[in-house]
Design a protein around this motif. Structure first.
Motif, mmCIF file in Angstrom:
data_model
loop_
_atom_site.group_PDB
_atom_site.id
_atom_site.type_symbol
_atom_site.label_atom_id
_atom_site.label_comp_id
_atom_site.label_asym_id
_atom_site.label_seq_id
_atom_site.Cartn_x
_atom_site.Cartn_y
_atom_site.Cartn_z
ATOM 1 N N THR A 126 0.832 -1.202 0.000
ATOM 2 C CA THR A 126 0.000 0.000 0.000
ATOM 3 C C THR A 126 0.868 1.254 0.000
ATOM 4 O OG1 THR A 126 -1.751 -1.205 1.137
ATOM 5 C CG2 THR A 126 -1.864 1.195 1.224
ATOM 6 N N LEU A 127 1.936 1.235 0.791
ATOM 7 C CA LEU A 127 2.856 2.380 0.806
ATOM 8 C C LEU A 127 3.561 2.525 -0.546
ATOM 9 C CD1 LEU A 127 4.236 1.971 4.410
ATOM 10 C CD2 LEU A 127 2.922 3.927 3.540
ATOM 11 N N ALA A 128 3.915 1.397 -1.154
ATOM 12 C CA ALA A 128 4.519 1.453 -2.490
ATOM 13 C C ALA A 128 3.520 2.038 -3.483
ATOM 14 C CB ALA A 128 4.971 0.061 -2.921
ATOM 15 N N ALA A 129 2.256 1.612 -3.384
ATOM 16 C CA ALA A 129 1.211 2.148 -4.258
ATOM 17 C C ALA A 129 1.072 3.652 -4.065
ATOM 18 C CB ALA A 129 -0.123 1.448 -3.985
ATOM 19 N N TRP A 130 1.083 4.065 -2.812
ATOM 20 C CA TRP A 130 0.960 5.488 -2.493
ATOM 21 C C TRP A 130 2.135 6.266 -3.086
ATOM 22 C CZ3 TRP A 130 -2.041 9.246 -1.519
ATOM 23 C CH2 TRP A 130 -1.615 10.400 -0.860
ATOM 24 N N GLY A 131 3.331 5.728 -2.969
ATOM 25 C CA GLY A 131 4.506 6.383 -3.549
ATOM 26 C C GLY A 131 4.387 6.547 -5.057
ATOM 27 N N HIS A 132 3.923 5.507 -5.724
ATOM 28 C CA HIS A 132 3.708 5.594 -7.172
ATOM 29 C C HIS A 132 2.620 6.621 -7.496
ATOM 30 C CE1 HIS A 132 6.253 2.345 -8.592
ATOM 31 N NE2 HIS A 132 5.770 1.541 -7.648
ATOM 32 N N PHE A 133 1.555 6.589 -6.734
ATOM 33 C CA PHE A 133 0.414 7.484 -6.955
ATOM 34 C C PHE A 133 0.841 8.937 -6.806
ATOM 35 C CE2 PHE A 133 -4.160 8.503 -5.392
ATOM 36 C CZ PHE A 133 -4.578 8.797 -6.676
ATOM 37 N N VAL A 134 1.584 9.244 -5.749
ATOM 38 C CA VAL A 134 2.050 10.610 -5.504
ATOM 39 C C VAL A 134 3.001 11.057 -6.614
ATOM 40 C CG1 VAL A 134 3.470 12.013 -3.949
ATOM 41 C CG2 VAL A 134 1.700 10.531 -3.016
ATOM 42 N N ALA A 135 3.804 10.122 -7.123
ATOM 43 C CA ALA A 135 4.756 10.444 -8.192
ATOM 44 C C ALA A 135 4.092 10.520 -9.560
ATOM 45 C CB ALA A 135 5.876 9.403 -8.202
ATOM 46 N N GLY A 136 2.782 10.265 -9.615
ATOM 47 C CA GLY A 136 2.067 10.343 -10.877
ATOM 48 C C GLY A 136 2.125 9.071 -11.702
ATOM 49 N N GLU A 137 2.550 7.978 -11.101
ATOM 50 C CA GLU A 137 2.672 6.696 -11.799
ATOM 51 C C GLU A 137 1.470 5.822 -11.461
ATOM 52 O OE1 GLU A 137 6.428 5.256 -10.395
ATOM 53 O OE2 GLU A 137 7.494 7.003 -11.161
ATOM 54 N N ARG A 138 0.364 6.087 -12.088
ATOM 55 C CA ARG A 138 -0.887 5.383 -11.774
ATOM 56 C C ARG A 138 -0.806 3.884 -12.046
ATOM 57 N NH1 ARG A 138 -4.670 9.278 -10.767
ATOM 58 N NH2 ARG A 138 -6.497 7.949 -10.959
ATOM 59 N N HIS A 139 -0.119 3.501 -13.098
ATOM 60 C CA HIS A 139 -0.021 2.077 -13.427
ATOM 61 C C HIS A 139 0.747 1.325 -12.325
ATOM 62 C CE1 HIS A 139 0.085 -1.555 -15.808
ATOM 63 N NE2 HIS A 139 1.407 -1.611 -15.654
ATOM 64 N N GLY A 140 1.871 1.878 -11.892
ATOM 65 C CA GLY A 140 2.641 1.262 -10.801
ATOM 66 C C GLY A 140 1.831 1.216 -9.511
ATOM 67 N N ALA A 141 1.049 2.269 -9.292
ATOM 68 C CA ALA A 141 0.193 2.309 -8.103
ATOM 69 C C ALA A 141 -0.856 1.208 -8.167
ATOM 70 C CB ALA A 141 -0.474 3.675 -7.979
ATOM 71 N N ALA A 142 -1.447 1.012 -9.327
ATOM 72 C CA ALA A 142 -2.482 -0.016 -9.479
ATOM 73 C C ALA A 142 -1.905 -1.418 -9.246
ATOM 74 C CB ALA A 142 -3.115 0.073 -10.866
ATOM 75 N N ILE A 143 -0.721 -1.660 -9.755
ATOM 76 C CA ILE A 143 -0.076 -2.967 -9.556
ATOM 77 C C ILE A 143 0.172 -3.219 -8.073
ATOM 78 C CG2 ILE A 143 2.057 -4.272 -9.957
ATOM 79 C CD1 ILE A 143 2.132 -2.934 -12.765
#
Length: 190
Positions: A126-143
């Motif tokens: 979840t924290l990794a997803a949040w990091g991707h999401f904040v960085a604008g990497e929606r695909h990485g966040a979804a994974i």
């Protein structure tokens, strides 16, 4: 058949056994507690603070977080099973923190998966997803969100991020809440 025959565990001590046995008051005197013999169990709040302090030190350190030993990774992972600690760890989103935070979450996931701690990784995913999401990497966040939900389908924060991603929302509102929580702590560190 007597009571002792039906219940062998009730057989009392007799004769020499009874004479050699210590009396309760003597046994208590021999078992005095010494401070150094006691195990101190920290409170949930103390564990939470220790976890956040450890994460803060790792993220702020100039060393690569992927070089951490398993004992440190497992301490962080176990500390993040506390939802408040996890929520506070989400606040490491400033540009000077985000890269090391993301490296830490991914390294911790990899180490936990190879050492049998996979069941404890929904917070890390979840924290990794949040990091991707904040960085604008929606695909990485979804994974990463899907990985968290594959381990624990009822993990609330992962479900919330999943909703944000599915609905096409930006992380701004959630970032505001995370940073507001960060500001409540006097040290200003998540």
């Amino acid at each position: 058949m007597g009571d002792r025959d039906r219940h062998p565990h009730r057989q009392g001590r007799t004769g020499a056994q009874a004479e050699g046995a210590p009396r309760p008051q003597e046994a208590r005197q021999d078992q005095r507690l010494r401070r150094e013999d006691c195990i101190v169990i920290p409170t949930r709040e103390a564990l939470r603070e220790d976890t956040i302090r450890l994460i803060h030190d790792v993220i702020k350190n100039d060393d690569d977080p992927s070089g951490l030993d398993d004992a440190t990774i497992h301490r962080i992972t176990m500390g993040l099973t506390d939802p408040i600690a996890r929520d506070r760890a989400m606040a490491f989103i400033y540009p000077c923190e985000l890269n090391n935070a993301r490296i830490l979450w991914h390294h911790a996931i990899a180490r936990c998966e190879t050492t049998g701690y996979t069941g404890y990784t929904p917070a890390l995913h979840t924290l990794a997803a949040w990091g991707h999401f904040v960085a604008g990497e929606r695909h990485g966040a979804a994974i990463a969100v899907h990985a968290a939900l594959a381990i624990d389908a009822s993990y609330v924060m992962a479900r919330l991020l999943h909703s944000f991603l599915d609905d096409g929302l930006d992380p701004d509102h959630l970032m505001f809440l995370v940073l507001e929580e960060r500001d409540k702590h006097p040290e200003g560190q998540s």
